[in-house]
Design a protein around this motif. Structure first.
Motif, PDB file in Angstrom:
ATOM      1  N   CYS A  18      -3.768   2.912   5.891  1.00 48.22           N
ATOM      2  CA  CYS A  18      -3.992   1.716   5.915  1.00 48.22           C
ATOM      3  C   CYS A  18      -2.431   0.019   6.296  1.00 48.22           C
ATOM      4  N   VAL A  19      -1.690   1.115   6.259  1.00 42.20           N
ATOM      5  CA  VAL A  19      -0.382   0.156   6.450  1.00 42.20           C
ATOM      6  C   VAL A  19      -0.391  -0.240   8.112  1.00 42.20           C
ATOM      7  N   MET A  20      -1.045   1.454   8.545  1.00 33.63           N
ATOM      8  CA  MET A  20      -1.041   1.096  10.522  1.00 33.63           C
ATOM      9  C   MET A  20      -1.834   0.409  10.217  1.00 33.63           C
ATOM     10  N   GLN A  54       0.560  -6.545   9.410  1.00 34.47           N
ATOM     11  CA  GLN A  54       1.313  -7.346  10.997  1.00 34.47           C
ATOM     12  C   GLN A  54       2.484  -7.125  10.713  1.00 34.47           C
ATOM     13  N   ARG A  55       3.298  -7.239  12.265  1.00 34.37           N
ATOM     14  CA  ARG A  55       4.329  -7.619  12.643  1.00 34.37           C
ATOM     15  C   ARG A  55       5.356  -8.449  11.560  1.00 34.37           C
ATOM     16  N   GLY A  56       6.501  -8.478  11.444  1.00 31.71           N
ATOM     17  CA  GLY A  56       7.187  -8.517  10.023  1.00 31.71           C
ATOM     18  C   GLY A  56       7.146  -9.053   8.949  1.00 31.71           C
ATOM     19  N   ASN A  57       6.114  -8.148   8.782  1.00 29.38           N
ATOM     20  CA  ASN A  57       5.720  -8.373   7.094  1.00 29.38           C
ATOM     21  C   ASN A  57       6.959  -7.652   6.171  1.00 29.38           C
ATOM     22  N   VAL A  58       6.918  -7.375   4.997  1.00 23.96           N
ATOM     23  CA  VAL A  58       7.294  -7.063   4.304  1.00 23.96           C
ATOM     24  C   VAL A  58       6.501  -6.065   3.373  1.00 23.96           C
ATOM     25  N   SER A  68       1.165  -1.266   0.377  1.00 26.85           N
ATOM     26  CA  SER A  68       0.180  -0.066   0.217  1.00 26.85           C
ATOM     27  C   SER A  68       0.556   1.412   0.320  1.00 26.85           C
ATOM     28  N   ASP A  69       0.475   2.217  -0.700  1.00 27.43           N
ATOM     29  CA  ASP A  69       1.162   3.886  -0.994  1.00 27.43           C
ATOM     30  C   ASP A  69       0.723   4.684   0.383  1.00 27.43           C
ATOM     31  N   ALA A 105       8.765   6.196  10.046  1.00 32.49           N
ATOM     32  CA  ALA A 105       8.151   5.587  11.197  1.00 32.49           C
ATOM     33  C   ALA A 105       7.370   4.495  11.253  1.00 32.49           C
ATOM     34  N   VAL A 106       6.382   4.490  10.495  1.00 29.74           N
ATOM     35  CA  VAL A 106       5.432   3.405  10.616  1.00 29.74           C
ATOM     36  C   VAL A 106       5.597   2.242  10.228  1.00 29.74           C
ATOM     37  N   ALA A 107       6.697   1.596   9.645  1.00 25.68           N
ATOM     38  CA  ALA A 107       8.132   0.201   9.436  1.00 25.68           C
ATOM     39  C   ALA A 107       8.278  -0.306  11.404  1.00 25.68           C
ATOM     40  N   ALA A 108       8.789   1.176  11.958  1.00 23.87           N
ATOM     41  CA  ALA A 108       9.549   0.735  12.739  1.00 23.87           C
ATOM     42  C   ALA A 108       7.929   0.736  14.919  1.00 23.87           C
ATOM     43  N   LEU A 109       7.156   1.359  13.825  1.00 16.33           N
ATOM     44  CA  LEU A 109       5.853   1.093  15.029  1.00 16.33           C
ATOM     45  C   LEU A 109       5.316  -0.376  15.333  1.00 16.33           C
ATOM     46  N   LEU A 110       5.519  -0.805  13.672  1.00 17.25           N
ATOM     47  CA  LEU A 110       4.855  -1.958  13.435  1.00 17.25           C
ATOM     48  C   LEU A 110       5.811  -3.426  13.348  1.00 17.25           C
TER      49      LEU A 110
END
Length: 118
Positions: A37-39, A43-47, A32-33, A59-64
């Motif tokens: 939606c990503v947040m 799921q944890r560990g997703n690419v 997703s862009d 920030a989103v990747a670190a949060l999740l």
């Protein structure tokens, strides 16, 4: 499958320090862009596969606690984004391929989300 195997199979460019690529095992994938939606759905560990390359993706990747971000269509993050990714331990990868193609290749490699796999 480890992240290093995905990098090799898709010929991805590693943009951050390649520490732990042989140890990280993605739990699935999400494309997703839209950050909202990503947040709400990744799921944890997703690419995460996206065309976005700005600071907020880190920030989103670190949060999740995502396994990595694959930035598509040759988009390149600026130096501040790369620096923040390094600080947060977020793996950034890039490819000239479009998102649709990358997602298809991940599917072929067996990267699936357990709740959506038939």
């Amino acid at each position: 499958m480890h992240l290093k195997q995905i990098v090799d199979a898709l010929h991805l460019k590693i943009l951050t320090q390649p520490i732990g690529l042989d140890e990280i095992e993605p739990t699935g994938g999400y494309a997703s862009d839209l950050l909202s939606c990503v947040m709400s759905s990744a799921q944890r560990g997703n690419v995460w596969v996206t065309l976005q390359s700005h600071l907020n993706i880190v920030a989103v990747a670190a949060l999740l606690d995502l396994a990595a971000i694959i930035i598509t269509e040759g988009a390149q993050p600026d130096p501040a984004t790369l620096e923040k990714a390094e600080q947060e331990g977020v793996v950034l990868l890039s490819t000239p391929l479009p998102t649709y193609t990358v997602v298809g290749k991940l599917w072929e490699l067996g990267i699936r989300n357990p709740e959506t796999t038939p």
